[in-house]
Write a protein that holds these residues in place. Structure first.
Motif, PDB file in Angstrom:
ATOM      1  N   TYR A  74       0.853  -1.190   0.000  1.00  0.00           N
ATOM      2  CA  TYR A  74       0.000   0.000   0.000  1.00  0.00           C
ATOM      3  C   TYR A  74       0.888   1.237   0.000  1.00  0.00           C
ATOM      4  O   TYR A  74       1.732   1.400   0.885  1.00  0.00           O
TER       5      TYR A  74
ATOM      6  N   ALA B  90       2.056   3.369   3.163  1.00  0.00           N
ATOM      7  CA  ALA B  90       1.909   2.588   4.386  1.00  0.00           C
ATOM      8  C   ALA B  90       3.177   1.791   4.651  1.00  0.00           C
ATOM      9  O   ALA B  90       3.989   1.579   3.745  1.00  0.00           O
TER      10      ALA B  90
ATOM     11  N   TYR C 247     -10.454   4.817   4.962  1.00  0.00           N
ATOM     12  CA  TYR C 247      -9.098   4.916   5.486  1.00  0.00           C
ATOM     13  C   TYR C 247      -8.979   6.170   6.344  1.00  0.00           C
ATOM     14  O   TYR C 247      -9.571   7.213   6.053  1.00  0.00           O
TER      15      TYR C 247
ATOM     16  N   PHE D 277      -6.727   8.857   6.836  1.00  0.00           N
ATOM     17  CA  PHE D 277      -5.562   9.404   6.144  1.00  0.00           C
ATOM     18  C   PHE D 277      -4.649  10.188   7.088  1.00  0.00           C
ATOM     19  O   PHE D 277      -3.466  10.369   6.798  1.00  0.00           O
TER      20      PHE D 277
ATOM     21  N   LEU E  40      -2.380   7.542   8.125  1.00  0.00           N
ATOM     22  CA  LEU E  40      -1.495   7.205   7.014  1.00  0.00           C
ATOM     23  C   LEU E  40      -0.365   8.222   6.896  1.00  0.00           C
ATOM     24  O   LEU E  40       0.782   7.863   6.582  1.00  0.00           O
TER      25      LEU E  40
ATOM     26  N   ARG F 216       0.971   4.972   9.541  1.00  0.00           N
ATOM     27  CA  ARG F 216       0.164   3.894  10.125  1.00  0.00           C
ATOM     28  C   ARG F 216      -1.047   3.644   9.244  1.00  0.00           C
ATOM     29  O   ARG F 216      -1.617   4.575   8.676  1.00  0.00           O
ATOM     30  N   LEU F 217      -1.453   2.368   9.154  1.00  0.00           N
ATOM     31  CA  LEU F 217      -2.679   2.015   8.449  1.00  0.00           C
ATOM     32  C   LEU F 217      -3.795   1.895   9.473  1.00  0.00           C
ATOM     33  O   LEU F 217      -3.702   1.121  10.425  1.00  0.00           O
TER      34      LEU F 217
ATOM     35  N   ASP G  68      -5.696  -1.417  14.063  1.00  0.00           N
ATOM     36  CA  ASP G  68      -6.094  -0.505  12.993  1.00  0.00           C
ATOM     37  C   ASP G  68      -7.575  -0.152  13.067  1.00  0.00           C
ATOM     38  O   ASP G  68      -8.149   0.345  12.104  1.00  0.00           O
TER      39      ASP G  68
END
Length: 395
Positions: free
Chosen positions: A81, A84, A293, A295, A298, A302-303, A363
Protein backbone atom coordinates in the motif's frame (compact mmCIF):
# COMPACT_ATOMS: atom_id res chain seq x y z
CA UNK A 1 16.20 -21.49 -6.22
CA UNK A 2 16.89 -25.26 -6.29
CA UNK A 3 19.64 -26.59 -4.02
CA UNK A 4 21.94 -29.44 -4.96
CA UNK A 5 20.89 -32.77 -3.51
CA UNK A 6 21.91 -36.23 -4.79
CA UNK A 7 18.46 -37.74 -4.28
CA UNK A 8 15.91 -35.06 -5.15
CA UNK A 9 12.56 -36.43 -6.30
CA UNK A 10 10.21 -34.04 -8.10
CA UNK A 11 6.56 -34.93 -7.49
CA UNK A 12 3.86 -33.56 -9.81
CA UNK A 13 1.56 -31.10 -8.02
CA UNK A 14 -1.94 -32.58 -8.22
CA UNK A 15 -5.26 -32.15 -6.45
CA UNK A 16 -4.73 -35.20 -4.22
CA UNK A 17 -1.78 -33.43 -2.54
CA UNK A 18 -3.81 -30.33 -1.63
CA UNK A 19 -6.45 -29.66 1.01
CA UNK A 20 -8.58 -26.59 1.61
CA UNK A 21 -8.91 -25.47 -2.03
CA UNK A 22 -12.14 -25.72 -4.03
CA UNK A 23 -10.49 -25.40 -7.44
CA UNK A 24 -7.05 -25.56 -9.03
CA UNK A 25 -6.10 -23.45 -12.04
CA UNK A 26 -3.25 -24.42 -14.35
CA UNK A 27 -1.09 -21.37 -15.10
CA UNK A 28 2.03 -20.83 -17.18
CA UNK A 29 4.03 -21.26 -13.96
CA UNK A 30 2.22 -24.16 -12.32
CA UNK A 31 -0.87 -24.53 -10.17
CA UNK A 32 -2.94 -21.74 -8.58
CA UNK A 33 -5.28 -22.79 -5.74
CA UNK A 34 -8.65 -21.06 -5.60
CA UNK A 35 -11.13 -20.97 -2.73
CA UNK A 36 -14.08 -20.38 -5.03
CA UNK A 37 -14.98 -22.62 -7.97
CA UNK A 38 -14.69 -21.38 -11.54
CA UNK A 39 -18.45 -20.85 -11.89
CA UNK A 40 -18.50 -18.53 -8.88
CA UNK A 41 -15.44 -16.63 -10.08
CA UNK A 42 -17.11 -16.09 -13.45
CA UNK A 43 -20.03 -14.37 -11.70
CA UNK A 44 -17.85 -12.10 -9.59
CA UNK A 45 -17.13 -8.49 -10.60
CA UNK A 46 -15.18 -7.35 -7.52
CA UNK A 47 -11.35 -7.12 -7.66
CA UNK A 48 -11.21 -7.38 -3.86
CA UNK A 49 -12.91 -10.78 -3.86
CA UNK A 50 -10.87 -11.85 -6.89
CA UNK A 51 -7.75 -11.25 -4.83
CA UNK A 52 -9.09 -12.67 -1.57
CA UNK A 53 -10.32 -16.00 -2.90
CA UNK A 54 -6.95 -16.50 -4.65
CA UNK A 55 -5.07 -16.08 -1.38
CA UNK A 56 -4.82 -19.62 0.01
CA UNK A 57 -5.95 -19.17 3.61
CA UNK A 58 -6.26 -22.67 5.05
CA UNK A 59 -4.87 -24.32 1.91
CA UNK A 60 -2.06 -26.77 2.53
CA UNK A 61 -0.04 -29.45 0.80
CA UNK A 62 -0.58 -32.72 2.66
CA UNK A 63 1.41 -35.88 2.02
CA UNK A 64 3.13 -38.79 3.69
CA UNK A 65 6.85 -39.38 3.27
CA UNK A 66 10.13 -40.37 4.91
CA UNK A 67 11.69 -37.19 3.48
CA UNK A 68 14.15 -35.27 5.62
CA UNK A 69 14.23 -32.29 3.20
CA UNK A 70 11.41 -30.60 1.30
CA UNK A 71 11.55 -27.76 -1.22
CA UNK A 72 8.50 -26.01 -2.64
CA UNK A 73 9.00 -23.55 -5.50
CA UNK A 74 6.28 -20.90 -5.66
CA UNK A 75 5.50 -17.63 -7.36
CA UNK A 76 3.90 -15.33 -4.77
CA UNK A 77 1.93 -12.18 -5.49
CA UNK A 78 2.45 -9.76 -2.63
CA UNK A 79 0.36 -6.73 -1.72
CA UNK A 80 1.72 -3.29 -0.82
CA UNK A 81 0.00 0.00 0.00
CA UNK A 82 1.51 3.29 -1.12
CA UNK A 83 2.51 5.38 1.88
CA UNK A 84 1.91 2.59 4.39
CA UNK A 85 4.56 0.52 6.17
CA UNK A 86 5.85 -2.48 4.15
CA UNK A 87 3.92 -5.70 4.69
CA UNK A 88 5.97 -8.71 5.81
CA UNK A 89 6.43 -11.59 3.41
CA UNK A 90 3.84 -14.33 3.69
CA UNK A 91 4.71 -17.28 5.91
CA UNK A 92 4.88 -20.97 4.96
CA UNK A 93 4.41 -23.23 7.97
CA UNK A 94 5.39 -26.89 8.24
CA UNK A 95 3.53 -29.42 10.38
CA UNK A 96 4.92 -32.90 11.00
CA UNK A 97 2.37 -35.34 12.38
CA UNK A 98 0.24 -32.33 13.29
CA UNK A 99 2.92 -30.46 15.26
CA UNK A 100 4.73 -27.26 14.18
CA UNK A 101 8.11 -28.13 12.68
CA UNK A 102 9.27 -25.03 10.79
CA UNK A 103 8.35 -21.79 9.10
CA UNK A 104 9.86 -19.81 6.27
CA UNK A 105 9.14 -17.16 3.64
CA UNK A 106 9.64 -16.78 -0.10
CA UNK A 107 11.15 -13.49 -1.22
CA UNK A 108 10.62 -11.97 -4.63
CA UNK A 109 7.56 -12.75 -6.69
CA UNK A 110 5.07 -10.25 -8.10
CA UNK A 111 4.11 -7.13 -6.13
CA UNK A 112 0.82 -5.26 -6.51
CA UNK A 113 0.97 -1.73 -5.05
CA UNK A 114 -2.32 -0.04 -4.19
CA UNK A 115 -2.81 3.72 -3.98
CA UNK A 116 -5.38 4.01 -1.20
CA UNK A 117 -6.38 7.53 -2.20
CA UNK A 118 -7.23 6.68 -5.81
CA UNK A 119 -7.72 2.91 -5.73
CA UNK A 120 -5.29 2.47 -8.62
CA UNK A 121 -2.93 -0.50 -8.65
CA UNK A 122 0.49 -1.12 -10.16
CA UNK A 123 1.96 -4.57 -10.82
CA UNK A 124 5.71 -5.15 -10.58
CA UNK A 125 6.51 -8.62 -12.00
CA UNK A 126 8.94 -10.92 -10.20
CA UNK A 127 10.42 -14.39 -10.22
CA UNK A 128 9.61 -17.59 -8.32
CA UNK A 129 11.37 -18.49 -5.09
CA UNK A 130 11.73 -21.51 -2.82
CA UNK A 131 10.33 -22.47 0.57
CA UNK A 132 12.85 -24.89 2.06
CA UNK A 133 12.55 -27.20 5.08
CA UNK A 134 15.38 -29.50 6.22
CA UNK A 135 16.25 -31.68 9.20
CA UNK A 136 12.95 -33.54 9.26
CA UNK A 137 12.91 -36.87 11.15
CA UNK A 138 13.89 -39.84 9.00
CA UNK A 139 10.71 -41.89 9.41
CA UNK A 140 7.32 -42.21 7.77
CA UNK A 141 5.30 -39.17 8.79
CA UNK A 142 2.44 -36.87 7.85
CA UNK A 143 3.74 -33.63 6.34
CA UNK A 144 1.68 -30.50 5.79
CA UNK A 145 2.89 -27.22 4.29
CA UNK A 146 0.37 -24.47 5.02
CA UNK A 147 0.56 -21.79 2.36
CA UNK A 148 0.59 -18.06 3.21
CA UNK A 149 -2.92 -16.96 4.10
CA UNK A 150 -2.34 -13.45 2.72
CA UNK A 151 -0.40 -13.96 -0.54
CA UNK A 152 -1.60 -15.33 -3.85
CA UNK A 153 0.62 -18.38 -4.27
CA UNK A 154 1.24 -20.21 -7.53
CA UNK A 155 2.74 -23.65 -6.90
CA UNK A 156 5.61 -24.36 -9.26
CA UNK A 157 7.43 -27.52 -8.11
CA UNK A 158 7.68 -29.90 -5.13
CA UNK A 159 10.96 -31.68 -4.38
CA UNK A 160 11.78 -34.14 -1.61
CA UNK A 161 14.59 -36.56 -0.82
CA UNK A 162 12.18 -39.49 -0.48
CA UNK A 163 9.01 -40.56 -2.30
CA UNK A 164 5.73 -38.81 -1.55
CA UNK A 165 2.21 -40.20 -1.38
CA UNK A 166 -1.07 -38.38 -0.68
CA UNK A 167 -1.98 -38.13 2.98
CA UNK A 168 -4.52 -40.84 3.79
CA UNK A 169 -7.98 -39.96 5.03
CA UNK A 170 -7.82 -39.96 8.83
CA UNK A 171 -11.63 -39.95 9.14
CA UNK A 172 -11.74 -36.49 10.71
CA UNK A 173 -14.83 -34.33 10.37
CA UNK A 174 -14.69 -31.53 7.80
CA UNK A 175 -15.49 -28.02 9.04
CA UNK A 176 -16.49 -25.56 6.32
CA UNK A 177 -16.34 -21.91 7.43
CA UNK A 178 -17.17 -18.62 5.71
CA UNK A 179 -16.40 -15.14 6.98
CA UNK A 180 -14.63 -11.84 6.49
CA UNK A 181 -11.00 -10.70 6.69
CA UNK A 182 -10.83 -11.78 10.33
CA UNK A 183 -11.71 -15.33 9.26
CA UNK A 184 -9.36 -14.95 6.30
CA UNK A 185 -6.61 -14.27 8.84
CA UNK A 186 -5.78 -10.58 8.57
CA UNK A 187 -2.79 -9.78 10.82
CA UNK A 188 -2.41 -13.34 12.15
CA UNK A 189 1.16 -14.57 12.69
CA UNK A 190 0.89 -17.20 10.01
CA UNK A 191 -1.43 -19.61 8.23
CA UNK A 192 -1.76 -22.10 11.09
CA UNK A 193 -2.64 -19.39 13.63
CA UNK A 194 -5.50 -17.63 11.88
CA UNK A 195 -8.34 -18.18 14.30
CA UNK A 196 -10.13 -20.80 12.14
CA UNK A 197 -6.89 -22.73 11.55
CA UNK A 198 -6.04 -22.68 15.23
CA UNK A 199 -9.55 -23.76 16.22
CA UNK A 200 -9.53 -26.61 13.70
CA UNK A 201 -6.26 -27.96 15.05
CA UNK A 202 -7.47 -27.75 18.65
CA UNK A 203 -10.69 -29.55 17.72
CA UNK A 204 -9.06 -32.16 15.48
CA UNK A 205 -11.13 -31.36 12.37
CA UNK A 206 -10.26 -30.71 8.73
CA UNK A 207 -10.70 -27.04 7.81
CA UNK A 208 -12.00 -25.59 4.58
CA UNK A 209 -11.75 -21.84 5.10
CA UNK A 210 -13.84 -19.59 2.86
CA UNK A 211 -13.00 -16.47 4.81
CA UNK A 212 -12.62 -13.71 2.22
CA UNK A 213 -11.11 -10.36 3.21
CA UNK A 214 -13.67 -7.60 2.61
CA UNK A 215 -15.98 -10.02 0.83
CA UNK A 216 -18.38 -11.80 3.20
CA UNK A 217 -21.28 -10.05 1.50
CA UNK A 218 -24.00 -12.72 1.24
CA UNK A 219 -23.18 -13.28 -2.43
CA UNK A 220 -25.40 -16.01 -3.92
CA UNK A 221 -22.44 -17.60 -5.73
CA UNK A 222 -20.61 -17.94 -2.40
CA UNK A 223 -23.69 -19.59 -0.89
CA UNK A 224 -23.77 -22.06 -3.78
CA UNK A 225 -20.06 -22.82 -3.29
CA UNK A 226 -20.76 -23.60 0.37
CA UNK A 227 -23.79 -25.67 -0.62
CA UNK A 228 -21.78 -27.78 -3.05
CA UNK A 229 -18.71 -28.37 -0.84
CA UNK A 230 -18.77 -31.64 1.15
CA UNK A 231 -18.67 -30.93 4.89
CA UNK A 232 -19.81 -32.27 8.24
CA UNK A 233 -19.92 -28.92 10.08
CA UNK A 234 -20.70 -25.44 8.74
CA UNK A 235 -20.35 -21.94 10.12
CA UNK A 236 -20.96 -18.52 8.60
CA UNK A 237 -19.74 -15.29 10.18
CA UNK A 238 -21.88 -12.48 8.82
CA UNK A 239 -22.05 -8.73 9.22
CA UNK A 240 -18.90 -6.64 9.35
CA UNK A 241 -18.30 -6.48 5.59
CA UNK A 242 -21.93 -5.53 4.92
CA UNK A 243 -21.34 -2.52 7.19
CA UNK A 244 -17.86 -1.81 5.76
CA UNK A 245 -19.31 -1.56 2.26
CA UNK A 246 -22.58 0.10 3.33
CA UNK A 247 -23.93 -2.53 0.98
CA UNK A 248 -27.59 -2.86 1.94
CA UNK A 249 -30.29 -1.67 4.29
CA UNK A 250 -32.13 -3.74 6.88
CA UNK A 251 -34.97 -4.36 4.41
CA UNK A 252 -32.56 -6.19 2.07
CA UNK A 253 -30.30 -7.71 4.73
CA UNK A 254 -32.85 -9.96 6.43
CA UNK A 255 -34.13 -11.67 3.24
CA UNK A 256 -30.53 -12.00 2.01
CA UNK A 257 -29.56 -13.86 5.19
CA UNK A 258 -32.58 -16.16 4.85
CA UNK A 259 -31.72 -16.82 1.20
CA UNK A 260 -28.07 -17.53 2.05
CA UNK A 261 -29.07 -20.04 4.72
CA UNK A 262 -31.72 -21.60 2.46
CA UNK A 263 -29.05 -22.26 -0.16
CA UNK A 264 -26.68 -23.83 2.38
CA UNK A 265 -29.47 -26.10 3.59
CA UNK A 266 -30.08 -27.35 0.04
CA UNK A 267 -26.72 -29.09 0.16
CA UNK A 268 -26.40 -29.70 3.90
CA UNK A 269 -29.94 -30.24 5.20
CA UNK A 270 -29.01 -31.78 8.56
CA UNK A 271 -25.43 -30.72 9.27
CA UNK A 272 -24.77 -28.53 12.31
CA UNK A 273 -24.87 -24.95 11.02
CA UNK A 274 -23.60 -22.12 13.21
CA UNK A 275 -24.39 -18.48 12.46
CA UNK A 276 -21.82 -16.16 14.07
CA UNK A 277 -22.44 -12.44 14.45
CA UNK A 278 -19.60 -9.89 14.31
CA UNK A 279 -16.97 -9.64 17.02
CA UNK A 280 -16.77 -6.28 18.76
CA UNK A 281 -15.59 -3.47 16.52
CA UNK A 282 -16.02 -0.19 18.43
CA UNK A 283 -16.01 2.13 15.41
CA UNK A 284 -19.04 0.35 13.91
CA UNK A 285 -21.02 -0.77 16.94
CA UNK A 286 -23.45 2.13 16.54
CA UNK A 287 -22.08 3.97 13.52
CA UNK A 288 -22.94 2.75 10.01
CA UNK A 289 -20.52 2.42 7.14
CA UNK A 290 -18.95 2.84 4.81
CA UNK A 291 -15.55 2.25 6.36
CA UNK A 292 -12.84 4.59 5.16
CA UNK A 293 -9.10 4.92 5.49
CA UNK A 294 -7.86 7.23 8.23
CA UNK A 295 -5.56 9.40 6.14
CA UNK A 296 -4.28 11.28 9.20
CA UNK A 297 -2.89 7.95 10.46
CA UNK A 298 -1.49 7.21 7.01
CA UNK A 299 0.38 10.52 7.12
CA UNK A 300 2.07 9.18 10.27
CA UNK A 301 2.95 5.92 8.52
CA UNK A 302 0.16 3.89 10.12
CA UNK A 303 -2.68 2.01 8.45
CA UNK A 304 -5.97 2.64 10.21
CA UNK A 305 -9.68 2.84 9.46
CA UNK A 306 -12.65 4.93 10.51
CA UNK A 307 -16.43 4.80 10.30
CA UNK A 308 -17.84 7.46 7.99
CA UNK A 309 -21.59 6.91 8.34
CA UNK A 310 -24.17 8.89 10.33
CA UNK A 311 -25.61 7.10 13.41
CA UNK A 312 -28.86 9.02 12.95
CA UNK A 313 -29.50 7.10 9.72
CA UNK A 314 -30.04 3.79 11.49
CA UNK A 315 -33.72 4.74 11.74
CA UNK A 316 -33.73 4.75 7.93
CA UNK A 317 -32.45 1.17 7.85
CA UNK A 318 -28.69 1.72 7.68
CA UNK A 319 -26.82 -1.14 9.32
CA UNK A 320 -24.55 -1.12 12.34
CA UNK A 321 -23.08 -4.11 14.13
CA UNK A 322 -25.63 -3.72 16.92
CA UNK A 323 -28.48 -3.83 14.40
CA UNK A 324 -26.98 -6.83 12.61
CA UNK A 325 -26.48 -8.85 15.79
CA UNK A 326 -30.08 -8.28 16.85
CA UNK A 327 -31.35 -9.26 13.42
CA UNK A 328 -29.18 -12.39 13.10
CA UNK A 329 -30.36 -13.58 16.51
CA UNK A 330 -33.98 -13.09 15.42
CA UNK A 331 -33.43 -14.88 12.11
CA UNK A 332 -31.87 -17.90 13.80
CA UNK A 333 -34.55 -17.99 16.49
CA UNK A 334 -37.31 -18.01 13.85
CA UNK A 335 -35.65 -20.69 11.74
CA UNK A 336 -34.54 -22.91 14.62
CA UNK A 337 -38.13 -23.94 15.30
CA UNK A 338 -37.96 -25.97 12.08
CA UNK A 339 -34.19 -26.51 12.00
CA UNK A 340 -32.90 -28.11 15.21
CA UNK A 341 -29.32 -28.18 13.89
CA UNK A 342 -29.15 -24.40 13.41
CA UNK A 343 -27.31 -22.45 16.11
CA UNK A 344 -26.28 -18.87 16.88
CA UNK A 345 -23.12 -17.48 18.48
CA UNK A 346 -22.76 -13.83 19.46
CA UNK A 347 -19.37 -12.73 18.13
CA UNK A 348 -18.75 -10.73 21.30
CA UNK A 349 -18.38 -14.06 23.11
CA UNK A 350 -15.23 -14.48 21.03
CA UNK A 351 -14.00 -10.88 21.34
CA UNK A 352 -15.94 -8.41 23.47
CA UNK A 353 -15.54 -5.23 25.48
CA UNK A 354 -13.14 -6.59 28.09
CA UNK A 355 -10.98 -8.06 25.31
CA UNK A 356 -10.94 -4.74 23.46
CA UNK A 357 -9.73 -3.00 26.61
CA UNK A 358 -6.85 -5.47 26.89
CA UNK A 359 -6.17 -6.15 23.20
CA UNK A 360 -7.52 -3.23 21.15
CA UNK A 361 -7.78 -3.60 17.38
CA UNK A 362 -4.53 -1.99 16.13
CA UNK A 363 -6.09 -0.50 12.99
CA UNK A 364 -9.59 -0.16 14.49
CA UNK A 365 -10.83 -3.07 12.35
CA UNK A 366 -8.61 -6.17 12.49
CA UNK A 367 -7.31 -8.23 15.43
CA UNK A 368 -3.61 -8.78 16.00
CA UNK A 369 -1.88 -12.13 16.36
CA UNK A 370 -2.61 -12.47 20.09
CA UNK A 371 -6.29 -11.78 19.48
CA UNK A 372 -6.45 -14.39 16.72
CA UNK A 373 -5.15 -16.91 19.23
CA UNK A 374 -7.73 -15.85 21.79
CA UNK A 375 -10.62 -16.03 19.32
CA UNK A 376 -9.50 -19.42 18.01
CA UNK A 377 -9.15 -20.91 21.48
CA UNK A 378 -12.52 -19.56 22.55
CA UNK A 379 -14.25 -20.79 19.42
CA UNK A 380 -12.82 -24.28 19.90
CA UNK A 381 -13.94 -24.30 23.52
CA UNK A 382 -17.46 -23.00 22.78
CA UNK A 383 -18.30 -24.68 19.48
CA UNK A 384 -16.69 -28.07 20.08
CA UNK A 385 -17.68 -28.45 23.74
CA UNK A 386 -19.65 -31.60 24.67
CA UNK A 387 -22.81 -29.48 24.70
CA UNK A 388 -21.72 -27.18 21.85
CA UNK A 389 -23.13 -26.99 18.33
CA UNK A 390 -20.19 -28.96 16.91
CA UNK A 391 -20.02 -31.60 19.64
CA UNK A 392 -18.65 -34.96 18.55
CA UNK A 393 -21.43 -37.19 17.27
CA UNK A 394 -23.63 -34.29 16.14
CA UNK A 395 -22.44 -34.29 12.54
Amino acid sequence: MRTEHPHWITTPLTADLLRGALDLERTVHGLLPHRLPARARAQNTDPQLEMAESQPSGVRLAFRSRATAVELDTLPTKRAYAGAPPRPDGVYELLVDGSPAGRTTVTGGHTVTVDMRTGQTELRPGEPGTARFTGLPERAKDIEIWLPHNEITELVALRTDAPVEPLPDRGRRVWLHHGSSISHGSDAEGPTTTWPALASRLAGVELVNLGFGGSALLDPFTARALRDTPADLLSVKIGINVVNQDLMRLRAFTPAVHGFLDTLREGHPDAPLLVISPVLCPIHEDTPGPTGYDFSALAEGRLSFRATGDPAQTVEGKLTLTVIRDELARVVERRAADDPHLHYLDGRDLYGESDAAELPLPDQLHPDAATHRRIGERFARLAFAPDGPFAAGDA
